[in-house]
Design a protein around this motif. Structure first.
Motif, PDB file in Angstrom:
ATOM      1  N   ILE A 342       0.843  -1.192   0.000  1.00 57.27           N
ATOM      2  CA  ILE A 342       0.000   0.000   0.000  1.00 57.27           C
ATOM      3  C   ILE A 342       0.882   1.247   0.000  1.00 57.27           C
ATOM      4  O   ILE A 342       1.724   1.412   0.879  1.00 57.27           O
ATOM      5  CB  ILE A 342      -0.922  -0.001   1.231  1.00 57.27           C
ATOM      6  CG1 ILE A 342      -1.786  -1.264   1.185  1.00 57.27           C
ATOM      7  CG2 ILE A 342      -1.804   1.238   1.267  1.00 57.27           C
ATOM      8  CD1 ILE A 342      -2.464  -1.581   2.476  1.00 57.27           C
ATOM      9  N   GLY A 363     -15.180   0.818  -1.616  1.00 56.80           N
ATOM     10  CA  GLY A 363     -14.347   1.391  -0.552  1.00 56.80           C
ATOM     11  C   GLY A 363     -14.930   1.170   0.829  1.00 56.80           C
ATOM     12  O   GLY A 363     -14.667   1.953   1.747  1.00 56.80           O
ATOM     13  N   TYR A 367     -13.399  -0.437   5.840  1.00 56.03           N
ATOM     14  CA  TYR A 367     -14.128   0.342   6.852  1.00 56.03           C
ATOM     15  C   TYR A 367     -15.004  -0.585   7.703  1.00 56.03           C
ATOM     16  O   TYR A 367     -14.967  -0.567   8.924  1.00 56.03           O
ATOM     17  CB  TYR A 367     -14.987   1.412   6.184  1.00 56.03           C
ATOM     18  CG  TYR A 367     -15.933   2.087   7.152  1.00 56.03           C
ATOM     19  CD1 TYR A 367     -15.456   3.000   8.089  1.00 56.03           C
ATOM     20  CD2 TYR A 367     -17.292   1.773   7.161  1.00 56.03           C
ATOM     21  CE1 TYR A 367     -16.307   3.594   9.002  1.00 56.03           C
ATOM     22  CE2 TYR A 367     -18.147   2.359   8.069  1.00 56.03           C
ATOM     23  CZ  TYR A 367     -17.650   3.262   8.978  1.00 56.03           C
ATOM     24  OH  TYR A 367     -18.498   3.834   9.895  1.00 56.03           O
TER      25      TYR A 367
END
Ligand SMILES: Nc1ncnc2c1ncn2[C@@H]1O[C@H](COP(=O)(O)OP(=O)(O)OP(=O)(O)O)[C@@H](O)[C@H]1O
Ligand SMILES: [Mg+2]
Length: 398
Positions: A342, A363, A367
Motif C-alpha cells: 500500500i 471502498g 471500513y
C-alpha cells in the motif's frame, strides 16, 4: 415624545429638541394620554415629567408603557422627594433630566439613552440568537448521531450485499467442478446403456460418485448459510475453524487465478485437530468471517493488479499467507499477500468509508472490517507493508 403638563416647559422643550434636529412626534399633558399615544406613535424615546396632574403620574405611565413597549424613557424632574425618586429608579429609566436644563445637557442625555437602549437591544438579540443556537445545536447533535447510526446501518447492509455477491462468484467456481463431474457421469450412463454395460456394480459406483459430488455442493451452501446467519449474541467460536471455512469457500476460485493460500497456526498450539485449543474466543463468527473474506478479496485484487505490471515489478504466482497465533491475552491473525503493498500516501486512509483506488471498488470493505473488529468485537485491525506486499493484522481479545 414629550410628556409634560406645564405647557410653557413643554413648548420650550419641543423647540430645543427641534433645534437639536430631533423630531417631536407628540406632546401630551397626562399619564393616560402618554400611554395611549406611545402605543400609536411608537416614539424612539420618551421624555417623561414625573409629577403630572391627574390620576396617573409619570412613573406609573412609564410602568404602563414599558410593560408592553420597548421604548427608552428619560424622566424630567425638578425637586423630587426621596420616595418618588426611589419609585422612579425601580422603573429602570435610561436617565434623568433635572429642570431647568440646557440644550447641551439635553442632547447628551438623549444620545446616551438612545445609545444604551440600542446596545441593550443588540444584547437581547444576541442572547436570543445564542439561545436559539444552543437549542439548534442540541437538535443538530441528536440528528447527526441518528444520521451516523443510519449511515453505519446502510454501510453494513451494503457491505453484506457486496460480500454476498463475492460469495455467489465463489460458489459458482466451487460448483463448476462437481457439475462437470455429474455431467460426465450422465454422459457415461448413456454410453454404458448403448454398450450394454449397466449392471448392479455400475449403478452402485455411479450413485456413490454422484452423491459425493452433491454432498460437496450441498456443503458449500451450508458454509454460505452459516456465513450470512445473523449473529445476535456473542458466541464462543474457534478462530482457526472460522478462517478455514472461509478459505474452503474461496480457494477454488483463487486457485483458478493461480493464487495460493497457506494457513498455519504458530506458537505452541497443537495443530491437526479442527478445534485448536486456545484459539477459541467470544464474538461474532459470521461477521469475523466477513472481515477475513474482505481482506482476502483485497489481497486477490492487489495481486491481480501487480500482475498487470504498470508501476510494479510483476509476479506470476500469487501467495497469501495466513498465520494464527495465540498470545496470553489475545488471538492474533496475520494475513500477508505478495501484491504491490500500500503506497505511503494512502496507507492512513484505506480504512475510511468510501476510500478506494479500484475502478469498480466501493471502498467499504476495510471500513466495515474495522467497525466489526474494533467496535463490535473490541479488538484491533491494522495494516503495515511487509517486505513483500501488504500485511493486515487482527487482534482479538481472548
Ligand atoms: N492487500 C492490499 N494491497 C494493496 N492495497 C490494498 C490492499 N487492501 C486494501 N488496499 C487498498 O485499500 C483500499 C480500500 O480497500 P477496501 O476494501 O476498503 O475497498 P475496495 O477494495 O477498494 O472496495 P470494496 O468496497 O469493494 O471492498 C483499496 O482500494 C486499495 O487501494
Ligand atoms: Mg475491498
Amino acid at each position: 415624545m414629550i410628556v409634560e403638563d406645564e405647557w410653557i416647559i413643554a413648548a420650550n422643550l419641543k423647540e430645543m429638541l427641534q433645534g437639536l434636529n430631533y423630531e417631536v412626534c407628540s406632546v401630551v399633558f397626562s399619564g393616560e394620554d402618554a400611554v395611549k399615544r406611545a402605543e400609536d406613535d411608537r416614539p424612539d424615546i420618551i421624555l417623561m415629567d414625573i409629577l403630572l396632574r391627574g390620576e396617573m403620574d409619570g412613573i406609573e405611565a412609564a410602568e404602563n408603557i414599558t410593560a408592553f413597549l420597548n421604548i427608552p424613557i428619560v424622566y424630567l424632574t425638578s425637586y423630587t422627594d426621596d420616595k418618588t425618586l426611589q419609585r422612579a429608579k425601580a422603573t429602570d429609566p435610561f436617565g434623568y433630566i433635572i429642570k431647568p436644563f440646557e440644550k447641551r445637557e439635553l442632547r447628551i442625555i438623549i444620545e446616551m439613552a438612545l445609545y444604551k437602549h440600542n446596545m441593550e437591544m443588540k444584547l437581547r438579540e444576541k442572547s436570543r440568537q445564542l439561545e436559539e443556537l444552543n437549542r439548534n445545536l442540541e437538535t443538530k447533535v441528536r440528528d447527526e448521531i441518528e444520521k451516523g447510526r443510519k449511515k453505519e446501518h446502510m454501510l453494513i447492509q451494503q457491505s453484506k450485499l457486496a460480500a454476498m455477491g463475492e460469495m455467489m462468484v465463489a460458489i459458482s467456481h466451487q460448483w463448476r467442478q462437481p457439475l462437470n463431474v455429474i455431467g460426465l457421469l450422465i454422459q457415461d450412463l448413456e454410453e454404458a446403456y448403448a454398450f450394454g454395460e449397466i449392471d448392479k456394480c455400475y449403478i452402485e459406483n455411479m450413485s456413490r460418485e454422484s452423491m459425493a459430488q452433491l454432498a460437496f455442493m450441498s456443503n458449500t451452501i451450508t458454509d454460505f448459510y452459516n456465513f450470512f446467519k445473523p449473529n445476535k449474541d456473542k458466541v464462543s467460536f474457534d478462530v482457526n475453524q472460522a478462517v478455514e471455512d472461509v478459505i474452503s469457500l474461496v480457494h477454488v476460485q483463487l486457485r483458478s487465478m493461480d493464487i495460493h493460500i497457506h494457513n498455519a497456526v504458530v506458537s505452541g498450539i497443537a495443530t491437526g485437530s479442527s478445534a485448536v485449543a486456545g484459539l477459541v474466543i467470544k464474538g461474532y463468527p459470521g461477521e469475523f468471517q466477513q472481515v477475513i473474506l474482505n481482506i482476502l478479496n483485497n489481497a486477490r485484487d492487489a495481486i491481480i493488479k501487480r500482475r498487470q505490471g504498470g508501476e510494479f515489478a510483476t509476479i506470476n504466482r500469487g501467495e497469501i499467507d495466513i498465520t494464527l497465533r495465540r498470545d496470553p491475552q489475545k488471538a492474533v491473525i496475520k494475513i500477508k499477500d505478495n501484491g504491490p503493498g500500500i503506497p505511503d500516501n494512502i496507507i492512513d486512509r484505506i480504512f475510511e468509508p468510501y476510500f478506494t483506488t479500484r475502478e469498480d471498488g466501493i471502498g467499504i470493505g476495510l471500513y466495515m472490517s474495522k467497525v466489526i473488529v474494533e467496535s463490535h468485537m473490541g479488538g484491533r485491525l491494522y495494516v503495515e507493508n511487509s517486505e513483500n506486499g501488504a500485511m493486515f493484522t487482527i487482534e482479538l481479545n481472548a
